[in-house]
Design a protein around this motif. Sequence first.
Motif, PDB file in Angstrom:
ATOM      1  N   ALA A  65       0.890  -0.990  -0.266  1.00 32.26           N
ATOM      2  CA  ALA A  65      -0.145   0.014   0.089  1.00 32.26           C
ATOM      3  C   ALA A  65       0.793   1.473  -0.143  1.00 32.26           C
ATOM      4  CB  ALA A  65      -0.995  -0.152   1.278  1.00 32.26           C
ATOM      5  N   GLU A  66       0.176   2.672  -0.750  1.00 30.05           N
ATOM      6  CA  GLU A  66       0.942   3.095  -0.794  1.00 30.05           C
ATOM      7  C   GLU A  66       0.333   4.399  -0.367  1.00 30.05           C
ATOM      8  OE1 GLU A  66       3.195   3.839  -4.500  1.00 30.05           O
ATOM      9  OE2 GLU A  66       3.567   2.519  -5.026  1.00 30.05           O
ATOM     10  N   ASP A  67       1.010   5.396   0.208  1.00 32.14           N
ATOM     11  CA  ASP A  67       0.047   6.763   1.396  1.00 32.14           C
ATOM     12  C   ASP A  67      -0.689   7.903  -0.123  1.00 32.14           C
ATOM     13  OD1 ASP A  67      -0.503   7.829   2.813  1.00 32.14           O
ATOM     14  OD2 ASP A  67       0.804   9.337   2.896  1.00 32.14           O
ATOM     15  N   LYS A  68      -1.714   7.926  -0.208  1.00 31.49           N
ATOM     16  CA  LYS A  68      -2.829   8.123  -0.997  1.00 31.49           C
ATOM     17  C   LYS A  68      -2.894   7.759  -2.143  1.00 31.49           C
ATOM     18  CE  LYS A  68      -2.477  11.755   2.746  1.00 31.49           C
ATOM     19  NZ  LYS A  68      -3.195  11.813   3.376  1.00 31.49           N
ATOM     20  N   GLU A  69      -3.505   6.112  -2.302  1.00 23.53           N
ATOM     21  CA  GLU A  69      -3.551   5.982  -2.749  1.00 23.53           C
ATOM     22  C   GLU A  69      -5.157   5.229  -3.741  1.00 23.53           C
ATOM     23  OE1 GLU A  69      -1.968   1.344  -4.848  1.00 23.53           O
ATOM     24  OE2 GLU A  69      -1.223   1.504  -3.413  1.00 23.53           O
ATOM     25  N   PRO A  70      -5.772   5.852  -4.994  1.00 20.46           N
ATOM     26  CA  PRO A  70      -6.987   5.355  -4.680  1.00 20.46           C
ATOM     27  C   PRO A  70      -6.945   3.584  -4.577  1.00 20.46           C
ATOM     28  CG  PRO A  70      -6.352   6.760  -5.914  1.00 20.46           C
ATOM     29  CD  PRO A  70      -5.325   5.674  -5.941  1.00 20.46           C
ATOM     30  N   ILE A  71      -7.863   2.997  -3.815  1.00 16.72           N
ATOM     31  CA  ILE A  71      -8.226   1.487  -3.668  1.00 16.72           C
ATOM     32  C   ILE A  71      -8.842   1.092  -5.122  1.00 16.72           C
ATOM     33  CG2 ILE A  71      -9.606  -0.032  -2.147  1.00 16.72           C
ATOM     34  CD1 ILE A  71      -8.989   1.753  -0.041  1.00 16.72           C
ATOM     35  N   ALA A  72      -7.934   0.408  -4.918  1.00 11.25           N
ATOM     36  CA  ALA A  72      -8.144  -0.495  -7.104  1.00 11.25           C
ATOM     37  C   ALA A  72      -9.020  -2.110  -6.710  1.00 11.25           C
ATOM     38  CB  ALA A  72      -6.900  -1.186  -7.925  1.00 11.25           C
ATOM     39  N   ALA A  73     -10.119  -1.995  -7.101  1.00  7.12           N
ATOM     40  CA  ALA A  73     -10.651  -3.827  -7.085  1.00  7.12           C
ATOM     41  C   ALA A  73      -9.540  -4.048  -7.833  1.00  7.12           C
ATOM     42  CB  ALA A  73     -11.637  -3.320  -8.445  1.00  7.12           C
ATOM     43  N   GLY A  74     -10.288  -5.809  -7.255  1.00  2.63           N
ATOM     44  CA  GLY A  74      -9.037  -6.866  -7.831  1.00  2.63           C
ATOM     45  C   GLY A  74      -8.330  -6.475  -6.974  1.00  2.63           C
ATOM     46  N   THR A  75      -7.626  -5.465  -6.270  1.00  2.65           N
ATOM     47  CA  THR A  75      -6.495  -5.673  -6.036  1.00  2.65           C
ATOM     48  C   THR A  75      -6.003  -5.853  -4.209  1.00  2.65           C
ATOM     49  OG1 THR A  75      -5.698  -3.709  -7.395  1.00  2.65           O
ATOM     50  CG2 THR A  75      -4.229  -3.959  -6.111  1.00  2.65           C
TER      51      THR A  75
END
Length: 191
Positions: A65-75
Motif C-alpha cells: 500500500a502507498e499513501d494517498k493511493e486510490p483503492i483499486a478493485a481486484g487488488t
Amino acid sequence: MNAQPIQAIAIGASAGAVQALLRILPALPADFPLPVLIVVHVPPDRSNALVALFQSKCPLPVREAEDKEPIAAGTIYFAPSDYHLLVEADRSLALSWDEPVNHSRPAIDVLLQSAADAYGPALAGIVLTGANHDGAAGLAAVADAGGFAIAQEPAEAQVATMPAAALAACPSASAMTLDDMIFYLLTLATT
C-alpha cells in the motif's frame, strides 16, 4: 449476512499469518472484483517480504500500500512494515506513523476501524491467527458499522488468541474455517 453488497475485504493476521493467507489469497481468481486490504504484524526492522511471496502465488495483483493511493478493485494490498494502514473517507489508502496500537505498527484495529468508517455495511472484516488481542476492537467496529465480521475458527488457527479475542469482543461475528472463508469470498465474486 447483510443485504448491502460487500465492496471491500479487510484482513488482519499475526503469528501464523503466512500459512493462513497462503490458503486464502491464491484461491481468489484473477477476476475477483473486490480490493483486499491486509495488515500482518511484521517486525519494524525487517523489510516486508510478503508482497514478493504472494505476487508469485496469487492470480490477483499484489502490492504494498502507498499513501494517498486510490483503492483499486481486484487488488491485494499489504500494509508496509512499521506503518499503520488506514482507509480514508474517499476510499483511498493512508499510511500513518502514529504510535503503535496493541504494541503493533501496523495494527489490525487501525485498519479495521478506518475501513469500517469508510465502507460501513459494505465491508467484510476478517481476523485470522495471532498471539495478541489486536483486531478484536476493529472487528467489533466492523459489526457496529453493519459490515460482515469474520474470525478464524480458533480451534483451527495456528495461534488461537487473536481470533478468540475477536469473537469475544464481537459476539455477532461468524467463526469460520479457512475453507469456509474461501467459499464465502468466492460467493462475493459472483454477487
